[in-house]
Design a protein around this motif. Structure first.
Motif, short mmCIF file in Angstrom:
data_model
loop_
_atom_site.label_atom_id
_atom_site.label_comp_id
_atom_site.label_asym_id
_atom_site.label_seq_id
_atom_site.Cartn_x
_atom_site.Cartn_y
_atom_site.Cartn_z
N PHE A 105 0.74 -1.39 0.03
CA PHE A 105 0.04 0.15 0.27
C PHE A 105 0.65 1.21 -0.26
CE2 PHE A 105 -2.96 2.51 2.10
CZ PHE A 105 -3.86 2.93 0.72
N THR A 106 2.01 0.93 0.74
CA THR A 106 3.09 2.15 0.77
C THR A 106 3.77 2.50 -0.69
OG1 THR A 106 4.33 0.59 1.91
CG2 THR A 106 3.15 2.65 3.02
N THR A 107 3.90 1.24 -1.53
CA THR A 107 4.38 1.35 -2.28
C THR A 107 5.66 1.34 -2.39
OG1 THR A 107 4.65 3.97 -3.47
CG2 THR A 107 3.20 2.75 -3.84
N THR A 108 5.65 0.29 -1.39
CA THR A 108 7.61 0.26 -0.88
C THR A 108 8.39 -1.35 -1.13
OG1 THR A 108 6.81 1.09 1.44
CG2 THR A 108 8.87 -0.48 0.97
N GLY A 109 7.33 -2.15 -2.04
CA GLY A 109 7.92 -3.25 -2.75
C GLY A 109 8.79 -4.16 -1.66
N ALA A 110 9.60 -4.22 -0.68
CA ALA A 110 9.94 -4.86 -0.02
C ALA A 110 8.89 -6.30 0.83
CB ALA A 110 10.44 -4.17 1.42
N THR A 111 9.20 -7.74 -0.06
CA THR A 111 8.39 -8.42 -0.03
C THR A 111 9.80 -9.90 0.63
OG1 THR A 111 7.39 -9.97 -1.13
CG2 THR A 111 9.45 -8.71 -2.49
#
Length: 470
Positions: A105-111
């Motif tokens: 949702f925060t467009t961080t992309g850490a997965t």
């Protein structure tokens, strides 16, 4: 709280409706996760209706100060609504699923995901696309008019005594261009013979400056050179101001206040792309054209704080310190990019130059103006830069437990506060996922991601009000 109920209800309504496309994808693929997404849809719609109908007779007057708290509440509460679906479909534990939802949702992309069903990646893609839109709307309607971090206030009522946030008007102004850019990116990728699934996930990622991609999309970037050239303009679009985009579309480019900043960003991208291409040419032993292409793509991705790599292992071939510095600077103000912002760096450099000139020539008369005024603007800019340094330092300390060394902690903190998750994921081999760290570190990582979307100082303002309000 009553004033914030209706916008929060609208956010829950949006999350509920976004759960329907993944349900359709799950049904078509026979994945068996349809009930999960339908339950998420029903729960969010129920809460949205409850909030809306209990406050329908109450006049709403959302001030700018209250708007900051509202935006923080949206970043914190909406990922909670999406967490159960992520947990059930991915099989992650609740805390890790929450961080995955916040990261999307925060467009961080850490997965922590390396593979998963198509419905899960469509769900994460829709969350990050919505988060990108909320980032721009919040910056234009709430954060800039409130004077947080020295962001430029381009609203028609900026500088007057009227202190009311009109989220609907800003959303109507920004959403058409945002949706249009997404559809254009999808069409361009479909014409280049990418599958609808890959085209959709790549388009939502580059337009929102996110990085949640399925393995198929990352494989398409690695094996095919055409998507990299096609996605470059969209990455640069996400790194520059939405006001500049509007000036381009209306052919009033010379009157745009963000013209200088946008040109500086484009020049910075060209120089950085050539530098990164030269590094890749020497370290990865890649052909010249491929190295230049990957360098330009990596530069655009890092400046926009998307972090999507042109191929697996690209960032491991680049100096980690340079990558961290680039994402900490970030892109332009009033964009989906994170980081310090080029606007603040230019203001700091100009202000520093003016101070040095006064030391050498004490009686020199200088124009005291930077994009409409130095005084209060510079105060906000210095506050924003100090907040970024403070939050970055806190994240380095809080994320260190469970990480192998200082370089991993620095990369993790930079990825969190600038919303550029792949900087950490691809920064070093063998580093554990952020969601596998101790619970306290995971919570700090999630709050750091939210702080990045609130321009750092916004979260500090909310915490200050929560602590000192009587």
């Amino acid at each position: 709280m009553v004033n914030a109920a209706r916008p929060l209800a609208a956010g829950l309504l949006a999350v509920g409706l976004l759960a329907l496309p993944p349900a359709v994808v799950a049904a078509r693929g026979g994945e068996g996760h349809v009930p999960v997404f339908l339950a998420t849809c029903g729960f969010c719609l129920f809460l949205a209706g409850l909030l809306r109908f209990t406050t329908q007779d109450t006049p709403m007057r959302l001030t700018r100060a209250g708007g900051v708290g509202l935006v923080a509440a949206l970043w914190l509460l909406l990922p909670l609504a999406a967490t159960p679906a992520v947990a059930v479909v991915s099989g992650l534990p609740p805390l890790a699923a929450w961080l995955e939802a916040v990261s999307a949702f925060t467009t961080t992309g850490a997965t922590a995901l390396r593979q998963g069903p198509a419905s899960l990646y469509v769900w994460l893609a829709l969350l990050q696309w919505t988060g990108g839109l909320l980032t721009i709307v919040a910056a234009v309607a709430v954060l800039a008019p409130a004077g947080l971090g020295g962001l430029p206030d381009r609203t028609p009522r900026g500088g007057t005594t009227l202190d009311v946030v009109d989220l609907t008007a800003v959303l109507r102004e920004i959403a058409p261009a945002y949706v249009g850019a997404t559809l254009l990116a999808v069409i361009v990728l479909l014409v280049s013979r990418e599958s609808p699934y890959v085209a959709f996930t790549l388009a939502t990622a580059v337009v929102s400056a996110g990085a949640h991609l399925p393995p198929e999309a990352q494989l398409a970037l690695t094996l095919d050179e055409s998507p990299k050239w096609l996605l470059l303009p969209f990455l640069l679009w996400s790194a520059t101001s939405v006001r500049w985009h509007r000036a381009l579309l209306t052919r009033r480019i010379n009157a745009a206040p963000e013209q200088t900043e946008s040109l500086v960003i484009l020049g910075w991208w060209a120089v950085l792309g050539i530098v990164l291409g030269a590094i890749l040419y020497r370290s990865a032993d890649a052909p010249t054209l491929d190295a230049i292409r990957d360098g330009l793509f990596s530069a655009a991705s890092l400046i926009s704080t998307s972090g999507i790599g042109p191929r697996e292992g690209t960032y491991m071939s680049l100096p980690l310190g340079l990558v961290i510095l680039v994402v900490l600077l970030g892109g332009g103000a009033l964009s989906v990019a994170g980081g310090l912002k080029m606007l603040r760096l230019r203001a700091i450099l100009l202000n520093t130059r003016g101070g040095l000139m006064r030391l050498v020539y004490p009686h020199l008369v200088q124009p005291a103006a930077y994009e409409g005024g130095v005084g209060s603007v510079m105060l906000g800019i210095w506050a924003g830069a100090a907040s970024l340094a403070l939050v970055f330092g806190i994240c380095v300390i809080a994320l260190s437990p469970g990480l192998p060394g200082l370089d991993a902690a620095l990369a993790a903190a930079a990825a969190v506060v600038t919303n550029t998750g792949p900087v950490y994921d691809a920064g070093g081999a063998g580093w554990p996922p952020l969601s596998s760290l101790p619970a306290g570190s995971v919570v700090v990582a999630g709050l750091g991601m939210v702080a990045g979307r609130l321009e750092m100082i916004g979260l500090l303002v909310v915490i200050h009000l929560a602590l000192w309000r009587t």
